[in-house]
Scaffold this active site. Structure first.
Site, short mmCIF file in Angstrom:
data_model
loop_
_atom_site.label_atom_id
_atom_site.label_comp_id
_atom_site.label_asym_id
_atom_site.label_seq_id
_atom_site.Cartn_x
_atom_site.Cartn_y
_atom_site.Cartn_z
N GLN A 103 0.85 -1.20 0.00
CA GLN A 103 0.00 0.00 0.00
C GLN A 103 0.87 1.24 0.00
O GLN A 103 0.37 2.35 -0.10
CB GLN A 103 -0.87 0.02 1.26
CG GLN A 103 -1.82 -1.16 1.36
CD GLN A 103 -2.43 -1.24 2.76
OE1 GLN A 103 -3.40 -0.57 3.07
NE2 GLN A 103 -1.85 -2.09 3.60
N HIS A 121 -1.55 1.67 -4.17
CA HIS A 121 -1.95 3.08 -3.97
C HIS A 121 -1.10 4.07 -4.75
O HIS A 121 -1.10 5.25 -4.44
CB HIS A 121 -1.94 3.41 -2.47
CG HIS A 121 -3.00 2.69 -1.69
ND1 HIS A 121 -2.98 2.57 -0.32
CD2 HIS A 121 -4.14 2.06 -2.10
CE1 HIS A 121 -4.05 1.89 0.08
NE2 HIS A 121 -4.76 1.55 -0.98
N CYS A 149 2.23 18.06 -18.25
CA CYS A 149 2.19 16.86 -19.09
C CYS A 149 3.05 17.06 -20.34
O CYS A 149 2.84 18.03 -21.09
CB CYS A 149 0.75 16.54 -19.48
SG CYS A 149 0.63 15.14 -20.60
N CYS A 152 0.39 16.81 -23.50
CA CYS A 152 -0.66 17.78 -23.81
C CYS A 152 -0.48 19.13 -23.12
O CYS A 152 -1.25 20.06 -23.38
CB CYS A 152 -2.04 17.19 -23.47
SG CYS A 152 -2.37 17.12 -21.70
N GLY A 189 2.87 -4.50 9.03
CA GLY A 189 2.87 -3.05 9.25
C GLY A 189 1.74 -2.30 8.60
O GLY A 189 1.96 -1.21 8.07
N THR A 190 0.54 -2.88 8.67
CA THR A 190 -0.63 -2.12 8.21
C THR A 190 -1.71 -2.16 9.27
O THR A 190 -1.89 -3.19 9.92
CB THR A 190 -1.18 -2.65 6.86
OG1 THR A 190 -2.38 -1.93 6.54
CG2 THR A 190 -1.46 -4.14 6.86
N SER A 191 -2.40 -1.03 9.43
CA SER A 191 -3.50 -0.99 10.40
C SER A 191 -4.71 -1.77 9.86
O SER A 191 -5.66 -2.02 10.61
CB SER A 191 -3.88 0.46 10.71
OG SER A 191 -4.21 1.14 9.52
N ALA A 233 8.95 -4.64 11.92
CA ALA A 233 9.18 -5.26 10.62
C ALA A 233 10.67 -5.51 10.38
O ALA A 233 11.07 -6.60 9.95
CB ALA A 233 8.62 -4.37 9.52
#
Ligand code: BJW
Length: 248
Positions: A103, A121, A149, A152, A189-191, A233
């Site tokens: 993530q 993400h 960009c 364009c 290590g993710t909530s 971790a």
């Protein structure tokens, strides 16, 4: 069960597994010095996500949003991958089947040598044209201004998935497939509160995978994980993913 025994058990599952999927969150980069989102020192304690990480916020004040992302680019650029990132990259380099889903937007898994990382993400060091979807690398800096960009000439936005936005379809498909097919699923290590990423460990468990969680605190995954390891971790992953050294 004492933590050393849990590590030994989890490591045996990892050594024997034909297919391993790992899902990482901000905690895997915490020991590199990259702030998490929801802890006491987390980004969302000092900044409101509604002001910085939604398409509405960007439409309201694009300069402010870019200023925040430039600050984070600088912050991450000044940090290095840690032992957790390197342990995962080394495991895959030994020819073991490992799908790494993150993530995180900091790019530290790739910097540590992991290939084909499923970035759910987006990436802090990429911009995307809001008009035609052209992607541009921001890896070289300088971390100032709003990129334009090259195709364009329109203003580009950070290539980040904000709240209320869909995740990139190919990454999401790969992630669910890897969760469904994992023999062992490691959550680091993710909530585990932001969906759809947070639903991946449950998908893996429902398909028979052994779920291992590494975190310094309990999360919704702790309730159903087969092995919960309370540890950082960078300390724990080298023990889990090294086959011949670091016996607990
Ligand atoms: C350590 C450690 C150490 C520390 N060692 N561990 C209601 C119910 C369900 C869903 C929703 C809902 N309302 C809205 C939604 C959908 C929403 C969502 O899930 N919201 C929830 C918060 C309620 N999701 C979305 O909007 C997603 N899109 C989507 O669903 O599309 C479909 C849709 C479309 C239209 C309408 C509705 C739905 C998109 C989500 C995008 C998330 N983006 C962010 C920000 C990106 C911006 C940026 O980076 O600049 O991504 S949010 C932020 O959270 C970031 C992260 O990737 C993500 C997850 O955070 P993570 O990694 O878990 O970090 P923390 O800080 O939360 O946790 C750190 C953990 O590490 C802790 O557990 C620590 O203990 C641990 N730790 N040090 C080991 N050393």
């Amino acid at each position: 069960m004492p933590v050393n025994e849990r590590i030994r058990t989890a490591r045996e599952w990892i050594v024997r597994a034909g297919s391993i999927t790992v899902l990482t969150g901000a905690g895997v980069s915490a020991e590199s010095g990259v702030p998490t989102f929801r802890g006491a020192e987390g980004l969302w304690k000092k900044h409101r996500p509604e002001d910085l990480a939604t398409p509405e916020a960007y439409a309201r004040n694009r300069a402010l949003v870019w200023e925040w992302y430039r600050w984070r680019q600088e912050l991450v650029a000044a940090t290095e991958p840690n032992a957790a990132h390197y342990a995962l990259a080394a495991h895959a380099s030994r020819g073991r089947s490992l799908t790494l889903i993150t993530q995180n937007v900091d790019g530290h898994h790739e910097r540590a040598g992991s290939r084909d990382v499923v970035e759910l993400h987006g990436n802090l060091f990429r911009a995307r044209c809001s008009s035609d979807g052209t992607l541009a690398s921001l890896a070289e800096g300088p971390f100032t201004g709003i990129p334009v960009c090259p195709a364009c000439g329109d203003a580009m936005r950070p290539d980040i998935v904000w709240f209320g936005e869909s995740l990139p379809g190919d990454a999401l498909q790969r992630a669910f497939l890897a969760a469904e097919n994992a023999e062992v699923f490691v959550v680091v290590g993710t909530s585990a509160v932001v969906h759809p990423a947070a639903s991946l460990p449950g998908v893996a468990a429902s398909r028979g995978a052994k779920v291992i969680e590494v975190n310094i605190e309990e999360t919704p995954v702790s309730e159903f994980a087969h092995c919960v390891i309370s540890g950082t971790a960078a300390e724990t992953l080298p023990l889990l993913f090294s086959h011949d050294e670091g016996s607990p």
